[in-house]
Structures are given as C-alpha cells and as structure tokens.
Design an enzyme around this catalytic site. Sequence first.
Site, PDB file in Angstrom:
ATOM      1  N   ASN A 160       0.965  -1.219  -0.080  1.00 41.35           N
ATOM      2  CA  ASN A 160      -0.095  -0.064   0.089  1.00 41.35           C
ATOM      3  C   ASN A 160       0.942   1.206   0.065  1.00 41.35           C
ATOM      4  OD1 ASN A 160      -2.755  -0.987   0.498  1.00 41.35           O
ATOM      5  ND2 ASN A 160      -1.730  -2.206   1.865  1.00 41.35           N
ATOM      6  N   GLU A 161       1.182   1.852  -1.277  1.00 34.58           N
ATOM      7  CA  GLU A 161       2.224   2.818  -1.366  1.00 34.58           C
ATOM      8  C   GLU A 161       1.550   4.089  -1.162  1.00 34.58           C
ATOM      9  OE1 GLU A 161       4.988   2.204  -1.900  1.00 34.58           O
ATOM     10  OE2 GLU A 161       5.223   0.890  -3.428  1.00 34.58           O
ATOM     11  N   PRO A 162       2.294   5.148  -0.827  1.00 32.94           N
ATOM     12  CA  PRO A 162       1.656   6.521  -0.590  1.00 32.94           C
ATOM     13  C   PRO A 162       0.571   6.744  -1.641  1.00 32.94           C
ATOM     14  CG  PRO A 162       3.844   6.816  -0.417  1.00 32.94           C
ATOM     15  CD  PRO A 162       3.721   5.438  -0.914  1.00 32.94           C
TER      16      PRO A 162
END
Length: 619
Positions: A160-162
């Site tokens: 879950n990236e920025p």
Amino acid sequence: MDNSILKSHLEKVATGVFDNRDEGSVYVAQQIASLIKEKNKLNKPTLLGLATGSTPLLVYKELIRIHREEGLTFKNVITFNLDEYFPMAPEDSHSYHMFMWESFFAHIDIDSSNVHIPKGTLSLQEVEAYCLAYDSKIQSLGGLDIQVLGIGRSGHIGFNEPGSLPTDRTRLVNLNRITIDDASQDFGGAENVPTKAITMGVKTILQAKRIFLLAWGNGKADVVRQAAEGAMTADVPASFLQQHSDCLFVLDTMAASRLSRFETPWLIGECEWDSKMQKKAIIWLSKQSGKPILKLTESDYKTWGLNALLKKFGSAYDLNIETHNILQQTITGWPGGKPGSDDKTRPERSEPFPKRVLVFSPHPDDDVISMGGTLIRLAEQKHEVHVAYQTSGNIAVFDDDALRFTDFAKAFAHKFGVSVDQFDALHKDITSHLVANSGNGNAYDKVLSVKGLIRQGEATAACRYSGVKEENIHFLDLPFYETGNVKKKPLSSADVDIIVDLLRRVQPHQIFAAGDLQDPHGTHAVCLKAIFEALKVVKSDDWASDCWVWLYRGAWQEWDIEDIEMAVPISPDELMKKRKAIFKHQSQKDEPVFPGKDKREFWQRAEDRNRATARCMIS
C-alpha cells in the site's frame, strides 16, 4: 524492552521498544504461539496475516523453534500473505511464495491448503475477481486474528504505497519508485523489478483483530516517527494504523531513536538528567538555535524548553563550558594513545606503546571507507596494526569484472608460460559459464572464487598503501557469508571460532569493529555479533583484561555527536591519502553492485559525513 509497552502523549499508537531485533522478534513469536495454543485447545482455527522480507524472518525462526522444541502444531492455522509481485511465478526465486515456503512453511506442520499467497500468474482480466475472493475468504473464516507487518521507507504497509486509503481492499497496485529502488539489489537492478504487485488493502489490514508492525534499524527511524507521531495521511499509509484499537509497533532501539521520547525527552515531560542526556540536550540546543555551545544563553535554554536543565545544574555559562570540554576531550590525533602523556582526559590510554591493534572490517573495504584516516594514523605512529576482513565480499563484484580478470589471468599465464594448457581449460570453464549465464555468475563457485580474489587483491593494495604490513592482513572468509547470494546462512560456531582463533593469535590491546549496522543486507550486524560472541569466549584470557573495543562508523551511517567518544581529525593531505586508499577498491568504484539507498560513491559519503561531523564538533 525499554519502558515496557507504552504510548507517550506524542505517540498515537502503542510502541514496544526492545534492545535488539532478536528480542522484539521473540516477543511477537511468543504472542502468536500463545494465541495458537489457546485456539487449538478450543479446536478453533487461528488466522494469521503474514509479511515477507527480512523484517519478520526472526519471528518465523522463533516459531519454527517453538514448533520443533515445544511441540506447537500449526495444523489448525490458516495464513494469508500480504502481497506478491505481479507478474511473478511461484517457483521464481524472487517470489514471495518461494520466500515463505523456504523461510517458514516448509519447516512446520501447516496444511498446504491452509496457506494463501496472492497469485502473481493471473491474467489482468482475472485480478479483480481474485482480489475480491481473497478478501471474502478472510472474512468468511472470521477475519485475521493477528496481522504481522513491516514498514517501507515510503511508509507503505504491504504494498500500500503513498496515496493508499483506509477504504482500499486487496487489489493490483503500481509500485513506488522508492520501493523499486529498495528491491533492486535483490533483483540485480531496478530494471528487473516488477512494477506492479497484488497487495492486501489498508482496509483489509485494519480489520485484523490484532496488529504487530515490526521495524528494525536506523533506516526506519524517520518513517516510524511519521507513522507513530504524525497525522494520519495517505502520504504515509502506515499512519492509518493509529485508528486501530489493538496495534503495537515493535521496534529495536535504533528504529525508535527518532521518537520524541528518545530524541528529545525533555520536551515531553520529566527527564532523567545524567551526563549523557545533558550533553545530548545541549548539542540539540546548539543545533536548534544555530549557535555554538559556548554562545548559548539562559534565554536560549528557556526558549527551547530546557528550563529544568538550568534549574538542576545552574548557569548556562557553567553548562556550556562543561559540555564544550567534554566534546573537546574526545578529539585526539593519537588513536592508539599518546606515549608518555597524562591520559586522564584522553580517549585512549597512553600505555602500552606501541599497541597491537586489530581492525575488523565486515567487507574488504569498510576499514578504509569508515576509519581510513585512523588506520593510516595508527600505522604511521608505529603500532602493530592488523586488519581482519570478515567476509570475502565476493557477491559485490560484477560478472564483467570477473570475466576481465579471468582474461587477464589467462594472458598472464601465457606470457610467463605457467601451466598454460591447464589454465586454458580453467579459463574456458569460467568464461563459458559467464557467457551462458549472463547476470548469474554467482551461481558458480569458481566465479565466486575469482571475485573473492579480486576483492582480496584490492584490500591488500589498500592496506599496503595505508602502511599495514602484508603479514598482518587476515582474510577470514566467514562461512555464514558464502552462499553466493544476498540471503546468508545463520551465524554459527564455525564463524565465531575463526574469530576466537585470530584474537588469541594477535592478543590485541585495541580492537576496532564496524558499528554502522545499516548496510542493506545486514552483514555488518552479523559480523559485529560474531565479534561479541568471540569476545565472550576469550574474556578470561590474560590479555583480554587489557583490551579496549572501539566501534567505528562511516560507510552507511555516522555517529551522533553525543555518542562520539573518540574523534580523530585528519589534515587535507591525510584526507587525500584516505581517498586514494578507498580508490584501491576498483570493483566498488563508480557504481558498486550494492550501493544502498545513497547514490554517492563511498568515498564521497565518507568525506561528506566527516566534514559534517567536524563542523558540528567545532561549533
């Protein structure tokens, strides 16, 4: 564990700070094992959400131990992994499927049908339905009892990236450039890293009944602080864990070092003002105010929240003088001690002189990168300097360099008529493997031997240039390192025995060991542990009572000013000599195989850090 498990008024999530990653990992493993035992008694399944990567490895190792030695059964355990690269075949050595089976599942009695790892072989058309089914399966079984997480430099949990939101469920995502860069070393270059992954979503993670987020080392300190103390934001997806009712950040002291209660405890509440804390606070005040220590005023102390320090110790003038003197006394041009001097205020004792000095270097260049100036000074001051290279460093050489040196060796043999026929066969064997296995030379032991010899030659040249006698250069080739790939074997008694033997042969008065533990693959930490284990073995030897141990830093991180106990200033000429010693390591020049996150060359990192430290020390 430091201060048990608590939440300061600036931390928005509970944190447990342990002395090291081993203790933190054992704690988490024991919590998982306890839950499994409870649910086994009730004949109920335990649902675990599991992470990959180096962070949880010791948790899995401890669970395997509990299974083998204490009879913990995993027959009623169901697991769901966080993520998998996309596309990625399960049999690929880079797959998380392979990682989990090699690191954990193959060593316990779990039913393979109870193992769930996102599939990296789906077609794009199949992904959405698959992800919905993944979440539905978790919920249909009653939800995750425990979710284990790591945290990426970008603040990601899972993948879950920025930009990820608390409403996101399991899905296909694009990987952040930071994440790709961090994975590039394992894939042999950023261009080989998949750009997508299937990841359990933030919402799916938050639905777990209990969450452990694990973080180790200084490299995670900044993002841990953002996640624990900052606002909840999509820029740092781990910050959304603040809204979970039973989430614990499990940290070692280095990962926790930027939390306010450790970095600036005087801003939070009552502070225990020992000499170290006093020095730390005044150095901090000097940086915050932009003033040299000797120019700090009572107004500065009060403005920046250090009234309690003033009240306890008196005037700003006295505090400034005391701290300035303490820092000044750490600076010495005699790292081995100055003979015939009054050494009461010097970092090192003056006698005996000359000393037997043993410098441990995890890789074949850490010595000159991190303490090259000190090494040169010790040799010039006529100490008996030994250098011990703990690992071969062979995997950090490009295949092209191995091919080039093999060609040179063939030409050398032909030039001087050295067993030419036999050498031609060896040359053909090695070169044919390198040509047929482009980028995978490390899979062949003879190629690794060539690479090891390259690094030995470079290290010998650097030592010779620095004034170390060749008979005092020791290549230990510790067995734990010799796997041919990034993943190493566990430290064993064989590794420790090699160091014990060297210690007893040299019987040093001084030991220098690498204390910068942020190298990408953890070799420095293993090497330091091996030294400490060896010192336990020899501690009762007569010579050991007169042996001092110093830890140096530089290749991957620098000491904070308040932690420095000996600083060795070097002249511009000595700096150039240190630089040239580093240049002897030609295989690591320009673009090393494992540069880490810092894109500067090693000599540039060392010089920039040295200058920054010097500026702080004289301010």
